[in-house]
Design an enzyme around this catalytic site. Structure first.
Site, short mmCIF file in Angstrom:
data_model
loop_
_atom_site.label_atom_id
_atom_site.label_comp_id
_atom_site.label_asym_id
_atom_site.label_seq_id
_atom_site.Cartn_x
_atom_site.Cartn_y
_atom_site.Cartn_z
CD GLU A 1 62.29 20.32 2.78
OE1 GLU A 1 62.95 19.45 3.39
OE2 GLU A 1 61.07 20.44 2.90
CE LYS B 1 70.61 13.50 1.75
NZ LYS B 1 71.33 13.18 2.98
NE ARG C 1 63.46 10.87 8.36
CZ ARG C 1 63.05 10.57 7.13
NH1 ARG C 1 63.88 10.01 6.28
NH2 ARG C 1 61.83 10.84 6.74
NE ARG D 1 67.51 6.06 7.02
CZ ARG D 1 67.34 4.81 6.66
NH1 ARG D 1 67.35 3.85 7.56
NH2 ARG D 1 67.14 4.50 5.40
CD GLU E 1 69.26 15.00 9.12
OE1 GLU E 1 68.14 14.45 9.07
OE2 GLU E 1 70.30 14.45 8.77
CG PHE F 1 62.79 17.41 7.26
CD1 PHE F 1 61.98 16.40 6.76
CD2 PHE F 1 63.88 17.07 8.06
CE1 PHE F 1 62.25 15.07 7.04
CE2 PHE F 1 64.15 15.74 8.37
CZ PHE F 1 63.32 14.72 7.86
NE ARG G 1 65.37 3.62 -0.49
CZ ARG G 1 66.13 4.32 0.36
NH1 ARG G 1 66.40 5.58 0.13
NH2 ARG G 1 66.60 3.73 1.44
P1 ATP Z 1 68.15 6.70 3.17
O1 ATP Z 1 67.79 7.40 1.90
O2 ATP Z 1 67.95 5.26 3.19
O3 ATP Z 1 67.71 7.45 4.39
P2 ATP Z 1 70.64 7.45 3.95
O4 ATP Z 1 70.36 7.50 5.41
O5 ATP Z 1 71.99 7.03 3.47
O6 ATP Z 1 69.66 6.60 3.19
P3 ATP Z 1 70.86 9.96 2.96
O7 ATP Z 1 71.55 9.82 1.65
O8 ATP Z 1 71.66 10.44 4.10
O9 ATP Z 1 70.15 8.75 3.34
O10 ATP Z 1 69.52 10.85 2.74
C1 ATP Z 1 68.30 10.80 3.45
C2 ATP Z 1 68.43 11.42 4.83
O11 ATP Z 1 68.73 12.80 4.72
C3 ATP Z 1 67.19 11.44 5.66
O12 ATP Z 1 66.94 10.20 6.27
C4 ATP Z 1 67.46 12.55 6.66
O13 ATP Z 1 68.16 12.05 7.77
C5 ATP Z 1 68.41 13.46 5.93
N1 ATP Z 1 67.89 14.80 5.61
C6 ATP Z 1 68.62 15.93 5.67
N2 ATP Z 1 67.92 16.99 5.29
C7 ATP Z 1 66.69 16.54 4.96
C8 ATP Z 1 65.51 17.19 4.48
N3 ATP Z 1 65.46 18.49 4.21
N4 ATP Z 1 64.42 16.40 4.24
C9 ATP Z 1 64.45 15.06 4.49
N5 ATP Z 1 65.54 14.43 4.94
C10 ATP Z 1 66.66 15.14 5.17
#
Ligand code: ATP
Length: 582
Positions: free
Chosen positions: A250, A252, A257, A272, A302, A342, A417
């Protein structure tokens, strides 16, 4: 129940940091607690009144508490401030002042836990004109009737400084032991917590219905589910090694979130970190039911800021403009958004956590009617590195950060996780391989164009083992003028008179903050440092880690709690990795 039953246990807990001992004290306390007030006890030992997502904030300023103490103890404000400056902890300072006072007065009325809880709850709802005086009145009435030992903890709860090291994990251990006589049932307790984010509610069900209650514990609308998180992979090759067979790729998106709970006209949005963010997005509340074809449901999406003219995605920090209470109408027009779905976790009364990704995605596609405002996040099925690279390319070209790779037959593991979700970002913005999320704990006043603002910030990681914030660097680059203004505004509300005891620092900063705000930082290298405390003694005695040439990326991570910041182990892994490859 007498409040002293709780404060005696808190006193014992304060004297130890050993998890087993803490658990033992807690088990004893829970066994003594009547079922009707078990949830209140669970919140209070964590220094709260309600689960986090209800957003009940005591947020009492030290100055106000000092005024209340002065009123109740008949001691001047100056004397309390002087003692506090000598002592270190306002709770203890007050307890000492009251001890001197009670030697000369008659003993007060016994105070119950219910009274303390209800009074604190009342204080948390007071707002507007005259509320300060009312708060002082309530606080001093409690202090009048409380013993010095009880007052100490009442104040710690009020000030938000009750740090006993009773992390959620310890509370869950204690609940399993107290109510099921076995730690074996810990997993059931944790599952219930993961789907409700409310340990008070879990404890009530356990106390009343025992294990049967836990086994029947369900997701409920408007109680947020703890989010599933992704492991990080560095390349397409690593992803294919970690996930065999086919999987979903998917886009990102680089946004915020959101967990959307909806039933008829009622819509609640959780971030989140499970904060209620409904008020920042009235446009979602207004428009989302046109998109969702269901009586009720829980969805994950998102939120992404878009360019009003082109519809293109804009970076995460544009959403910061929505984090305001005033002139929100203007912000909605100037900073439009889209909602990109998502996942679906609940649909028309059915919990979907145990459905596979495949089944949930199909369900989501059936329920969501796409339009300009709300869309499904694009997904393709892939099974080799070339396919992944293709989708990654498309995602980057559409203004996304990279890919989320998801195992097709895996269910939704709330609150965990793992390898069933992997995140792959294309551009690593820095030599470290990834950015770090760090907590602002202090600042140094700026000079030149930064006069009157904070010129340099002192940053920490979060060490969950010790529940502390050890420093890792000072950062003064990467800030635009707009960032500086914004940070000054946010941080001004977090100023404290002296360093928070959870902050580990050998540096004296000009000003200290409550460790709450998380910023994203990149750096050129991780070095060993005799000054900073992150990972102290991990690699070398009396030495911690520091960042070389740290730079703020522009991302204020409002969606993260301080406890979600990068940890010393992560820094250590990056340190070892750079030494291997470099
Ligand atoms: P964590 O992994 O702890 O959430 P982070 O907030 O730094 O750390 P990111 O590296 O930004 O995480 O990656 C996870 C985040 O990506 C998710 O919490 C969500 O907000 C976002 N995200 C974007 N697109 C998607 C998707 N298709 N599926 C799930 N999450 C997504």
């Amino acid at each position: 129940m007498k409040f002293s039953v709780l404060s005696d246990s808190l006193e014992k807990m304060e004297k130890t940091s050993k998890r087993l001992e803490l658990t033992g004290i807690l088990v004893e306390l829970l066994k003594k607690t009547p079922n009707e007030i078990i949830a209140k006890v669970i919140y209070l030992i964590q220094g709260k009144l309600k689960p986090n997502f209800e957003g009940v904030e005591l947020g009492i300023a030290e100055k106000l508490v000092i005024r209340a103490i002065s009123k109740s103890a008949g001691v001047t404000i100056k004397k309390i401030e002087d003692d506090y400056n000598d002592g270190g902890d306002l709770g203890i300072t007050v307890s000492n002042i009251l001890k001197q006072k009670t030697q000369t007065t008659f003993s007060a009325e016994t105070i119950t836990l219910e009274r303390v809880y209800e009074t604190l709850l009342k204080i948390s709802t007071l707002q507007g004109k005259g509320s300060q005086d009312m708060k002082i009145k309530y606080i001093s009435s409690l202090l009048n009737d409380a013993t010095p030992e009880e007052s100490k903890f009442i104040l710690k709860i009020l000030l938000g400084t009750m740090r006993l090291g009773v992390a959620e994990n310890t509370v869950m251990d204690a609940l399993a032991i107290a109510f099921t006589n076995s730690k074996e049932n810990r997993e059931l307790v944790e599952n219930a917590y993961n789907v409700s984010s409310d340990l008070g509610k879990v404890s009530e069900v356990l106390a009343q219905d025992g294990l049967d209650g836990l086994l029947k514990f369900n997701v409920s609308l408007f109680s947020p589910i703890r989010p599933m998180l992704a492991d990080r992979v560095k390349s397409e090759e690593e992803a294919v090694k970690r996930i065999e067979n086919e999987f979903a790729a998917e886009y990102k998106l680089d946004g915020e979130r959101v967990q959307i709970h909806i039933q008829d006209d009622k819509v609640i949005l959780f971030s989140r970190s499970l904060e209620n963010i409904t008020n920042y997005y009235p446009d979602i509340v207004e428009k989302i039911s046109d998109t969702i074809n269901a009586d009720n449901g829980i969805f994950e999406a998102e939120i992404v800021a878009i360019n009003a003219n082109t519809g293109n995605f804009l970076p995460f920090q544009e959403l910061m403009h929505r984090r305001r209470k005033h002139k929100l109408d203007q912000a909605i027009t100037n900073y439009p958004i889209t909602v990109n779905f998502f996942d679906i976790l609940y649909h028309n009364g059915n919990e979907l956590l145990n459905y596979s990704y495949n089944e949930r995605r199909k369900n989501l596609e059936d329920v969501i009617k796409e339009n300009e405002f709300a869309k499904l996040i694009p997904m393709s099925i892939v099974n080799n590195t070339t396919d992944i690279s293709d989708v990654l390319e498309n995602s980057i070209n559409s203004g996304c950060e990279g890919l989320m790779l998801k195992v097709l037959n895996a269910n939704y593991r709330a609150g965990s996780r793992g390898s069933n979700w992997l995140k792959l970002k294309r551009e690593y913005q820095n030599e470290l391989g990834d950015s770090l999320d760090l907590v602002v704990v202090g600042a140094f006043f700026g000079r030149g164009r930064r006069t009157g603002k904070y010129g340099t910030l002192l940053l920490s990681t979060y060490d969950s083992e010790n529940d502390s914030f050890p420093t890792i660097c000072k950062v003064g680059t990467g800030f635009t003028d707009e960032n500086l203004d914004q940070l000054f505004q946010i941080l001004s509300n977090k100023v404290i008179l002296k360093k928070n005891p959870r902050v580990e620092s050998s540096i004296e900063s000009d000003i200290w903050f409550e460790p709450e705000l998380v910023l994203e930082v990149v750096a050129s290298e991780i070095t060993l440092s005799p000054i900073h405390k992150t990972g102290l003694n991990l690699i070398r005695k009396d030495t911690g880690f520091a960042l070389r040439f740290p730079k703020f990326t522009g991302k204020i991570r409002t969606e993260k709690l301080a406890e979600d910041a990068s940890c010393p182990e992560e820094v250590s892994a990056l340190y070892k990795n750079q030494n291997k490859t470099g």
